[in-house]
Design a protein around this motif. Structure first.
Motif, PDB file in Angstrom:
ATOM      1  N   ALA B 200      51.765  24.887 -18.345  1.00 52.28           N
ATOM      2  CA  ALA B 200      50.848  25.547 -19.279  1.00 52.28           C
ATOM      3  C   ALA B 200      50.763  27.041 -18.988  1.00 52.28           C
ATOM      4  CB  ALA B 200      49.463  24.907 -19.196  1.00 52.28           C
ATOM      5  N   PHE B 201      50.648  27.379 -17.698  1.00 52.43           N
ATOM      6  CA  PHE B 201      50.564  28.792 -17.347  1.00 52.43           C
ATOM      7  C   PHE B 201      51.849  29.531 -17.698  1.00 52.43           C
ATOM      8  CE2 PHE B 201      46.803  27.760 -14.833  1.00 52.43           C
ATOM      9  CZ  PHE B 201      46.031  28.859 -15.124  1.00 52.43           C
ATOM     10  N   VAL B 203      54.001  28.794 -20.066  1.00 51.86           N
ATOM     11  CA  VAL B 203      54.075  28.980 -21.521  1.00 51.86           C
ATOM     12  C   VAL B 203      53.241  30.191 -21.933  1.00 51.86           C
ATOM     13  CG1 VAL B 203      53.308  28.016 -23.729  1.00 51.86           C
ATOM     14  CG2 VAL B 203      54.594  26.601 -22.126  1.00 51.86           C
ATOM     15  N   LEU B 204      51.996  30.240 -21.423  1.00 47.44           N
ATOM     16  CA  LEU B 204      51.112  31.356 -21.768  1.00 47.44           C
ATOM     17  C   LEU B 204      51.715  32.685 -21.328  1.00 47.44           C
ATOM     18  CD1 LEU B 204      47.608  29.879 -20.913  1.00 47.44           C
ATOM     19  CD2 LEU B 204      48.514  30.417 -23.171  1.00 47.44           C
ATOM     20  N   TYR B 205      52.274  32.687 -20.119  1.00 48.50           N
ATOM     21  CA  TYR B 205      52.825  33.921 -19.570  1.00 48.50           C
ATOM     22  C   TYR B 205      54.040  34.388 -20.376  1.00 48.50           C
ATOM     23  CZ  TYR B 205      55.170  37.079 -16.356  1.00 48.50           C
ATOM     24  OH  TYR B 205      55.805  38.159 -15.805  1.00 48.50           O
ATOM     25  N   LEU B 206      54.953  33.445 -20.662  1.00 44.43           N
ATOM     26  CA  LEU B 206      56.181  33.810 -21.374  1.00 44.43           C
ATOM     27  C   LEU B 206      55.880  34.286 -22.789  1.00 44.43           C
ATOM     28  CD1 LEU B 206      58.767  31.151 -20.201  1.00 44.43           C
ATOM     29  CD2 LEU B 206      58.576  33.550 -19.532  1.00 44.43           C
ATOM     30  N   LEU B 207      54.926  33.624 -23.467  1.00 41.52           N
ATOM     31  CA  LEU B 207      54.589  34.038 -24.826  1.00 41.52           C
ATOM     32  C   LEU B 207      53.985  35.439 -24.824  1.00 41.52           C
ATOM     33  CD1 LEU B 207      53.197  30.888 -26.644  1.00 41.52           C
ATOM     34  CD2 LEU B 207      55.376  32.049 -26.952  1.00 41.52           C
ATOM     35  N   LYS B 208      53.243  35.738 -23.775  1.00 42.25           N
ATOM     36  CA  LYS B 208      52.642  37.068 -23.692  1.00 42.25           C
ATOM     37  C   LYS B 208      53.718  38.115 -23.433  1.00 42.25           C
ATOM     38  CE  LYS B 208      48.674  39.310 -21.736  1.00 42.25           C
ATOM     39  NZ  LYS B 208      47.918  39.468 -20.500  1.00 42.25           N
ATOM     40  N   ARG B 209      54.712  37.717 -22.631  1.00 43.80           N
ATOM     41  CA  ARG B 209      55.789  38.642 -22.281  1.00 43.80           C
ATOM     42  C   ARG B 209      56.613  39.082 -23.488  1.00 43.80           C
ATOM     43  NH1 ARG B 209      58.245  39.333 -17.242  1.00 43.80           N
ATOM     44  NH2 ARG B 209      59.932  40.315 -18.371  1.00 43.80           N
ATOM     45  N   THR B 210      56.778  38.196 -24.484  1.00 42.19           N
ATOM     46  CA  THR B 210      57.616  38.542 -25.632  1.00 42.19           C
ATOM     47  C   THR B 210      57.062  39.740 -26.379  1.00 42.19           C
ATOM     48  OG1 THR B 210      56.387  37.045 -27.034  1.00 42.19           O
ATOM     49  CG2 THR B 210      58.371  36.163 -26.039  1.00 42.19           C
ATOM     50  N   GLY B 220      49.089  26.744 -27.783  1.00 41.80           N
ATOM     51  CA  GLY B 220      48.388  25.456 -27.826  1.00 41.80           C
ATOM     52  C   GLY B 220      49.318  24.298 -28.147  1.00 41.80           C
ATOM     53  N   PRO B 221      50.018  24.341 -29.296  1.00 42.30           N
ATOM     54  CA  PRO B 221      50.938  23.256 -29.645  1.00 42.30           C
ATOM     55  C   PRO B 221      52.005  23.015 -28.584  1.00 42.30           C
ATOM     56  CG  PRO B 221      50.603  24.691 -31.523  1.00 42.30           C
ATOM     57  CD  PRO B 221      49.871  25.316 -30.384  1.00 42.30           C
ATOM     58  N   LEU B 222      52.564  24.089 -28.016  1.00 44.22           N
ATOM     59  CA  LEU B 222      53.620  23.940 -27.003  1.00 44.22           C
ATOM     60  C   LEU B 222      53.107  23.201 -25.778  1.00 44.22           C
ATOM     61  CD1 LEU B 222      55.752  27.198 -26.878  1.00 44.22           C
ATOM     62  CD2 LEU B 222      56.592  24.849 -26.799  1.00 44.22           C
ATOM     63  N   ILE B 223      51.902  23.571 -25.337  1.00 43.34           N
ATOM     64  CA  ILE B 223      51.320  22.918 -24.170  1.00 43.34           C
ATOM     65  C   ILE B 223      51.039  21.449 -24.490  1.00 43.34           C
ATOM     66  CG2 ILE B 223      49.295  22.873 -22.658  1.00 43.34           C
ATOM     67  CD1 ILE B 223      49.250  25.960 -22.948  1.00 43.34           C
ATOM     68  N   ALA B 224      50.577  21.199 -25.718  1.00 42.92           N
ATOM     69  CA  ALA B 224      50.310  19.819 -26.136  1.00 42.92           C
ATOM     70  C   ALA B 224      51.593  18.991 -26.087  1.00 42.92           C
ATOM     71  CB  ALA B 224      49.710  19.808 -27.539  1.00 42.92           C
ATOM     72  N   VAL B 225      52.706  19.560 -26.528  1.00 42.53           N
ATOM     73  CA  VAL B 225      53.996  18.863 -26.476  1.00 42.53           C
ATOM     74  C   VAL B 225      54.328  18.497 -25.034  1.00 42.53           C
ATOM     75  CG1 VAL B 225      56.487  19.204 -26.741  1.00 42.53           C
ATOM     76  CG2 VAL B 225      54.930  19.833 -28.601  1.00 42.53           C
ATOM     77  N   GLY B 226      54.096  19.429 -24.110  1.00 43.18           N
ATOM     78  CA  GLY B 226      54.330  19.166 -22.691  1.00 43.18           C
ATOM     79  C   GLY B 226      53.493  17.987 -22.208  1.00 43.18           C
ATOM     80  N   GLY B 227      52.221  17.954 -22.627  1.00 37.99           N
ATOM     81  CA  GLY B 227      51.327  16.868 -22.230  1.00 37.99           C
ATOM     82  C   GLY B 227      51.799  15.524 -22.750  1.00 37.99           C
ATOM     83  N   VAL B 228      52.206  15.513 -24.020  1.00 42.44           N
ATOM     84  CA  VAL B 228      52.695  14.269 -24.624  1.00 42.44           C
ATOM     85  C   VAL B 228      53.953  13.777 -23.899  1.00 42.44           C
ATOM     86  CG1 VAL B 228      53.701  13.278 -26.721  1.00 42.44           C
ATOM     87  CG2 VAL B 228      51.669  14.716 -26.880  1.00 42.44           C
TER      88      VAL B 228
END
Lengths: 353, 383
Positions: B200-201, B203-210, B220-228
């Motif tokens: 989760a961290f 994903v948040l970090y990489l999205l911010k980096r772009t 949110g959706p990406l992290i949810a996919v990871g959880g599933v």
């Protein structure tokens, strides 16, 4: 948004504002009207609590919860700003009217880098598509206000007072607003920095052909940088005119007193004329002209009826007995003034005892 | 910063030494020792009693025992538990500490989030029904007598409604035919939780980096996919049912702990936030045309967070030594219960081992929060 109606850029008409407090209703702004054209600089001056900042906050649609708009309208490019929906207000703020805050020292969030806080505004209004473009824009703004673009990635506490003020000006410019409100823009700075920043701000305003409203208690600051000046007292706009005219020949006794209470460096040496008394309590303002308890020219009528506008060319004042009473003041008013002096003195004694 | 960390480490070693010393003498200050229990047995002849004490090393002078302990601790040898003989202290702790840590860390994180979100919501919109409900119920739960409340929770949710197990770490009936140990399944669960958090961290970090405006809404959706995906892997692992059993046992204690502790964070956040909302930079943020949510979260709440984080340290320490009351009521085999038993029976090696563990953890938690502060508040610099 193109201009819908031909007319002034900003038109304020009969703006009236109340604050609901525990002590009662505060009559903060009373029927203020003025206009502002593209490229023009207007100064609003007056003592603390006279309603200058309330006018500014109304123009930003940034009023506290206990404020109530009791009347009047504000149009920006023909658009009624009090009719805006909540989402439109967010669009409107900063994009149409931006502000250089009274406390520039504290209007930067201590936990974010200065550049980031400006990028945030650009992002919120989708002025630029990417963060790098937004950062380039901030760099340009920094150069414009005389800051090294490398300072973008510093925190506010690493800036000096003057630097912060410049950063706040850059922030106000970031979304190309139609109007900038500078609320006491230099009060917290030392005189030398204050003067330099004011001159630079004026140069930027002329270069970008922006409209700007300076708000200050310091009439000298406003005099340097504005074309028009409005003097506020107890929520009323009591005098309005070209800055040069108002300075040369003020119509309202209050303006005269304000001018007399500031020293002139180049002018003749003279004792400073203070103004005795205090501004009235706006929960229960005096009847008639709100200035009459402190006014040396007050007469019976001043206590009873609010004065009409007295004109002198393009300059006007709301006063029964304007200062250059030559042209328009009828002779019976002067007679009345003479006969009422005794009464004024009596009431003054009465209050003292 | 490096200089600060080195000095900080030095202080931590000194503090840990003091903790060990105090703990040792405090336990020794109790009357008797571990062998007293046998000494009272009239069937054991005096010479055997003497031999017993000698075999535990309890006949040596106090200062000599202390020095032996100190030497062993420094060399990483925590010895063998008297009470759990012949299991080494380390073995007992490695089993117990994670159970307590998971329970209390979950409850701490949960109550921190709930407290922080409620606190900032009630400070933002004053005088609404939410403020009264949250403040009154929060303060009531915060001050309620813990064992009574915990028993009430068990009575309602485990006994009357039968939704959740009454207590303990797992259900023996479910585990009867399991060919894996509880510790193995529990370890895998911890690993999953850790990997998911890291994901989760990341994903948040990489999205911010772009650096692309608006891309953050995909976090949110990406992290949810990871959880599933994690749940999917678990359901086919064959031990999913066992993991579920452990989870079921964790729910009631975590909910109880969260309920009794969230009000602390909530009221602290509220007070802190009531100060920051009056700041000029919050007004400036609003003037900039930022959405209200951003003004609240990015500016007002972000600055209100600083004092709240300090209080989190104490909760973190609580997370490892546990709460004897909660562990007793829920029959949770954790550190708190273990330490209490060890102190009462004067199981010196286990007490000392647990003390070193708890001391080390709390010192680390303090150090981490101090370093975290540098990132939370750029005005703070250590030299």
């Amino acid at each position: 948004m193109a201009a819908k109606i031909n007319g002034p850029l900003l038109k304020v008409e009969d703006l009236t504002l109340r604050y609901l407090t525990r002590g009662g209703e505060v009559r903060a702004v009373e029927g203020v009207s003025f206009e502002l054209e593209q490229g023009q600089a207007l100064g609003l001056v007056g003592e603390s609590g006279c309603g200058k900042t309330s006018v500014a906050n109304s123009l930003m649609r940034l009023l506290p919860d206990n404020a109530r708009l009791a009347g009047g309208q504000v149009w920006l490019r023909g658009e009624d700003i009090f009719a805006l929906e909540e989402d439109e207000v967010r669009e409107y703020r900063w994009r149409r009217v931006a502000m250089v805050f009274q406390a520039a020292m504290n209007s930067l969030d201590p936990v974010y880098k200065v550049g980031q806080q400006i990028v945030e505004a650009i992002e919120a209004h989708e002025i630029e598509g990417t963060i790098s473009a937004a950062r380039e824009r901030v760099a340009r703004l920094f150069r414009l206000v005389g800051l090294d673009p490398a300072l973008m990635d510093r925190y506010p506490h690493e800036f000096s007072g003057g630097m912060r003020q410049r950063a706040v000006i850059a922030m106000a410019l970031s979304c190309d607003p139609a109007v900038i409100i500078a609320d006491e823009p230099t009060t917290a700075l030392d005189v030398i920095v204050q003067d330099r920043i004011l001159r630079e701000l004026k140069a930027i305003q002329q270069q970008l052909n922006m409209a700007i409203i300076y708000i200050s208690h310091d009439i000298a600051v406003v005099a340097e940088v504005t074309d028009r000046i409005g003097v506020m007292y107890a929520g009323h706009l009591v005098e309005y005119g070209n800055t040069a005219d108002v300075f040369r020949a003020p119509l309202h006794p209050y303006t005269d007193a304000l001018l007399g209470s500031f020293p002139s460096v180049t002018g003749e040496r003279r004792p400073l004329a203070g103004l005795s008394g205090e501004p009235p309590n706006l929960i229960d303002p005096p009847a008639g002209c709100p200035f009459h308890p402190r006014c040396p020219r007050a007469t019976q009528i001043c206590q009873e009826e609010f004065p009409p506008q007295a004109w002198e060319g393009t300059q006007w004042a709301k006063c029964w007995h304007p200062m250059n009473a030559g042209a328009e003041a009828p002779s019976d008013v002067e007679l009345e003034a003479a006969s009422d002096v005794g009464i004024v003195e009596q009431s003054a004694h009465g209050e003292g005892g | 910063m490096t200089g600060y960390l080195v000095r900080r480490a030095g202080q931590m070693v000194l503090t840990l030494f003091l903790i060990i010393t105090f703990a040792f003498f405090l336990v020794q200050a109790q009357p008797g020792d571990y062998a007293t229990f046998y000494a009272l047995d009239p069937d054991i002849p005096p010479e055997v009693k003497q031999q017993l004490r000698a075999s535990f090393g309890l006949d040596k002078p106090l200062w000599e025992q202390y020095l032996i302990h100190l030497k062993n601790t420094v060399t990483g040898d925590f010895g063998v538990s008297f009470g759990h003989f012949p299991r080494p202290v380390m073995d007992v702790l490695v089993e117990r500490v994670p159970r307590t840590a998971v329970l209390f860390l979950s409850a701490t994180v949960l109550s921190f989030y709930i407290g922080f979100f409620l606190g900032k919501a009630i400070a933002w919109r004053r005088g609404g029904w939410l403020e009264y409900t949250a403040t009154i119920s929060g303060a009531t739960l915060f001050t309620v007598f813990t064992p009574a409340f915990a028993l009430m929770m068990i009575w309602i949710f485990a006994f009357r409604l039968g939704w959740l197990p009454v207590g303990k770490f797992l259900d023996p009936l479910v585990w009867r035919h399991a060919d894996v140990s509880a510790n193995y399944v529990f370890g895998q669960m911890l690993l999953t939780a850790f990997l998911f958090t890291a994901f989760a961290f990341l994903v948040l970090y990489l999205l911010k980096r772009t650096g692309r405006v608006g891309l953050a809404r995909w976090a949110g959706p990406l992290i949810a996919v990871g959880g599933v995906a994690a749940l999917f892997v678990w359901s086919f692992s064959g031990v999913g049912g066992l993991a579920l059993d452990i989870l079921k046992h964790m729910v009631l204690p975590i909910v109880t702990l969260t309920l009794i502790s969230f009000a602390g964070t909530m009221l602290l956040t509220r007070n802190s936030m009531l100060e920051t909302v009056r700041e000029d930079y919050v007004m400036a943020a609003r003037a900039k045309g930022l959405p209200e949510k951003m003004v609240r979260d990015r500016h007002a709440a972000r600055n209100a967070l600083l004092p709240v984080v300090t209080s989190l340290v104490y909760s973190l320490v609580f997370a490892i030594d546990g709460s004897v009351i909660i562990e007793v009521v829920f029959s949770w085999p954790g550190t708190g219960l273990t330490l209490l038993q060890a102190v009462r029976t004067e199981d010196l090696p286990l007490v000392m081992g647990a003390m070193v563990f708890i001391g080390l953890f709390s010192l680390l938690a303090h150090a981490i929060v101090d370093v975290l502060y540098v990132y939370l508040d750029p005005r703070i610099r250590y030299q």
